[in-house]
Every structure is written in C-alpha cells, then in structure tokens.
Motif scaffolding. Structure first.
Motif, PDB file in Angstrom:
ATOM      1  N   TYR A  46       0.836  -1.207   0.000  1.00 57.84           N
ATOM      2  CA  TYR A  46       0.000   0.000   0.000  1.00 57.84           C
ATOM      3  C   TYR A  46       0.872   1.258   0.000  1.00 57.84           C
ATOM      4  O   TYR A  46       0.387   2.351  -0.279  1.00 57.84           O
ATOM      5  CB  TYR A  46      -0.927  -0.001   1.216  1.00 57.84           C
ATOM      6  CG  TYR A  46      -1.919  -1.139   1.219  1.00 57.84           C
ATOM      7  CD1 TYR A  46      -2.995  -1.151   0.343  1.00 57.84           C
ATOM      8  CD2 TYR A  46      -1.775  -2.223   2.089  1.00 57.84           C
ATOM      9  CE1 TYR A  46      -3.917  -2.197   0.342  1.00 57.84           C
ATOM     10  CE2 TYR A  46      -2.679  -3.268   2.094  1.00 57.84           C
ATOM     11  CZ  TYR A  46      -3.748  -3.251   1.218  1.00 57.84           C
ATOM     12  OH  TYR A  46      -4.651  -4.294   1.208  1.00 57.84           O
ATOM     13  N   GLY A  54      -1.648  -1.458  -4.672  1.00 57.06           N
ATOM     14  CA  GLY A  54      -2.512  -1.369  -3.502  1.00 57.06           C
ATOM     15  C   GLY A  54      -3.978  -1.404  -3.870  1.00 57.06           C
ATOM     16  O   GLY A  54      -4.825  -1.791  -3.051  1.00 57.06           O
ATOM     17  N   ASP A  84       0.237  -3.745   5.228  1.00 57.67           N
ATOM     18  CA  ASP A  84       1.130  -3.103   4.260  1.00 57.67           C
ATOM     19  C   ASP A  84       2.552  -3.625   4.472  1.00 57.67           C
ATOM     20  O   ASP A  84       3.142  -3.417   5.520  1.00 57.67           O
ATOM     21  CB  ASP A  84       1.080  -1.590   4.455  1.00 57.67           C
ATOM     22  CG  ASP A  84       1.977  -0.830   3.492  1.00 57.67           C
ATOM     23  OD1 ASP A  84       2.499  -1.446   2.537  1.00 57.67           O
ATOM     24  OD2 ASP A  84       2.148   0.403   3.685  1.00 57.67           O
TER      25      ASP A  84
END
Length: 410
Positions: A46, A54, A84
């Motif tokens: 992300y 993402g 992430d």
C-alpha cells in the motif's frame, strides 16, 4: 483454440491425500474458522514504489464486504486481515508470521509479489497453511510436489512472455535478418521468469536477435537510462517487463526519444488507469499485451451479466475507484475464485480440504474472465489460468485480436 507448449514442472502426488468429501459430514474446523467467521490473511504494498498494486488489496477487501452483506460463506462472515508490507520481503515475513501466529488466519490469500511470496513460501508450507492464488505469475507457484500448500492463479510469466516472442517471430518471419529485440526486466525472480520465457519463446537459434537485455531495480527513480541503452542497440522490437510506475516511465521515454519499436507490455502493467493514462494515451497506441480478463474500458462487455454485476459492486463498495484500473477487475475475479473454493468446503473447513477444493476446479467460469478462458486445476496442476488472448491498445481501450492461446493439458 491454439495450443502452445510450455515447460512443465514435475508435479507428482501432493503431500496430502484428497479423500471424497461428504457434504453433510460433521463440522471440521482448522485455526481461523468458527461457526461465524473465516479469517483470511493478506499483505500488499500500500506504500512504496509499487503502491499502484494497492488497488488490488483495497478491492479484495471491498469484495469480501459485499460477500458479508450477502450473508457470508455458508453463513460465516469473512474477516479479511490485510497489512502493508511496502514490497519489502523482510517486512512480509514479519507480517505473515503475525497473520499466522497472532491473528491465526485460516489461509493466506492473494499475497502480492514474487520476492515477497518467495520469502514466506517454505514457512507456510512447513506450517501447512494455504498460500492461495498468489498475486504473481512466476512459474514456481505451480509446483505441488515440493510446495503442496502454494498455488498461483494468473497465467504464468514464462508462458506469457513466450507468447510475445512467438508473435514477434511470426510478424517478422519474412525479414528475420532485420530483427533487433530489446528487453527491460525487473531484477528479481519475476523479471527473470519473464525474460527467460521470452528467450525460450524465441528459441536458441533466434536469441541472436536480442541486442539488449537490461534490468532495473524497483527502487530506481526512473528507467530512462535503460530505455536509452536499449534504443541505442538498434532494437526495433521492445519487450517492456516493468511494474506499473516504471512501465509508464518507459512508455513515455520511448515516445520522447522518437523511437517507434513494436512494443510488448507485460500484463501486470496493462492497466489503462495506472499505466497507460500517466504514460499518455497517444504514446501508448499500438502497444500489445496478453489479456485474460475483460477490460472495463472496452464497451463490448457493458451488456454482459458479469460486467453489470462487477460494475454495480464497484459503484456501491468502491465509489471513488477508477473503473479503468485493471486491479479492480483482477481483484473481483480472483476473489470470486476463492469464494468458490470456500463455498465448496461446506462445513469441512480444514486447510487440507481447502487445498483439495482449490485443486479440483474444472472449467470454472468466474466473473470478468474473457470468453473461452476457464479455470482448471488438479492435484498435479497448480496453474489455474493457462489461456490468454493478445490485445492492442488503440488510444482508448485494449482491442482483442487473434485466437485464445492455451496451455491447458500441456
């Protein structure tokens, strides 16, 4: 349907026995499953240089929200836990251990990236935790003999690149002596799979036509110097195996240099929104890629039932998303595949049974696959999608051409 041969991994028998499942059998649960919930784990970049991907993680989360609103999987809600990892393998290791040991997920689903999946593959197989439908087309994910808990989903990079090479040879068959090929590839296992597949598609006798083969790092700020080097080699064919940001940079630089090679673009970077738009639609005209999903910018699909279903989902659950970003299409299709497998498990929600269902898909059609392309697996075939069609960008959308090229049964 046109057949193509590709290298085949020795599969052997899977490390677990696939026994018949009785639908009304007593409930069986492994960690991550209760009467009310199924936990799935995921990591995605992300943040960082590959943050364009993402979109996929966000869309997967939105898909499971829709499923939960519809009552879940056989009455169980999906708890989709995503972290992430920034596409940093050591971070992936940390996050996956957290998902397995602390969050106690049932399976890892759609973990993104070749190097990031590689660093956790042995761990997950030792733990016998499914590593399902990984978001990478490296051919190593179809090796059930050595890694029976890992399965890919999309067409493998080696096959895809070989298809491009064969198209190049067919197009230039009457003037091979003038053929000059330049390749840029990501310096990791995925890039080596792509470049190796392209060379395999050419054949040993034609590798002499490759005048430049240049790598780049995902952390490189630009790929301008690599593109200049490839153009300087005299290449009139260019294979662009870059991640989205670098792919867009490469397309722009090719145009800035006034260079007009036959341009082939890896499918992972074929997003109209994330790559071609920032590169410039005029700069992208004529680029060729391999497709296996419907392109949401192609108006020929708008009256199809699966497109209408996808479009309604996107507008309700991701109202700010760009329909032209292929990550949204990809996420919907791969999540539909996982939904099928979970539903097929019934109340026997063990990890072994989940892998059994994943390895038992026959001519499965999920939303947004191109017509003529289906999902097929077996205990010795962990390549779910092995068919593509070539398409060319016309300045607005991808236009399909030619037959379905398939490796089914190879």
């Amino acid at each position: 349907m046109t057949k193509m041969r590709r290298r085949v991994f020795a599969a052997g028998s899977a490390a677990f026995a696939f026994s018949p499942y009785i639908v009304n059998a007593q409930k069986k649960y492994d960690p991550g499953v209760t009467d009310k919930e199924i936990k799935l784990g995921h990591t995605n970049p992300y943040s960082g240089p590959l943050s364009a991907y993402g979109t996929i993680g966000k869309a997967i989360a939105a898909y499971w929200t829709m499923v939960n609103d519809q009552g879940g999987i056989n009455g169980r809600k999906i708890n989709f836990i995503t972290y992430d990892d920034g596409f940093v393998p050591p971070k992936t290791v940390e996050m996956v251990r957290k998902l397995v040991e602390d969050d106690k997920v049932f399976a890892i689903f759609q973990l993104l990236g070749t190097p990031t999946n590689t660093v956790v593959q042995k761990y997950l197989n030792q733990k016998k935790v499914p590593q399902l439908f990984v978001a990478t087309g490296a051919s190593k994910w179809g090796d059930p003999k050595h890694f029976p808990w890992t399965m890919g989903w999309q067409p493998d990079y080696h096959t895809e690149a070989a298809i491009y090479a064969k198209h190049v040879l067919a197009k230039h068959k009457d003037n091979l002596k003038d053929l000059r090929i330049g390749i840029i590839y990501q310096n990791d296992d995925s890039g080596k799979d792509y470049s190796g597949g392209f060379l395999a598609g050419l054949g040993k006798e034609n590798e002499k036509y490759v005048t430049a083969k240049v790598s780049y790092e995902v952390t490189d700020p630009t790929v301008d110097s690599q593109i200049i080097q490839i153009k300087s080699s005299g290449a009139n064919v260019f294979f662009n195996d870059c991640a989205p940001k670098a792919a867009a940079q490469a397309i722009r630089k090719v145009a800035d240099l006034g260079w007009k090679p036959d341009h082939y673009l890896a499918n992972v970077s074929a997003s109209v929104a994330a790559v071609l738009k920032p590169a410039g639609f005029d700069n992208s005209k004529g680029i060729i890629t391999a497709s296996y999903l419907k392109d949401a910018t192609d108006k020929q699909w708008v009256n199809d039932a699966d497109y209408k279903e996808w479009d309604a989902w996107l507008k309700k659950y991701l109202p700010d998303a760009n329909p032209a970003d292929s990550g949204n299409t990809y996420a919907y299709a791969v999540s539909s595949t996982m939904r099928h497998c979970l539903e097929a498990c019934g109340d026997n929600l063990t990890r072994e049974n989940l892998m059994k269902q994943a390895a038992s898909m026959k001519r499965l059609m999920v939303p947004m696959l191109l017509p003529g392309i289906t999902i097929n697996t077996s205990p010795t075939d962990f390549y779910p999608i092995q068919s593509v069609r070539l398409s060319a960008f016309d300045g607005e959308t991808w236009k399909l051409f030619g037959d379905v090229l398939s490796n089914e049964g190879a």
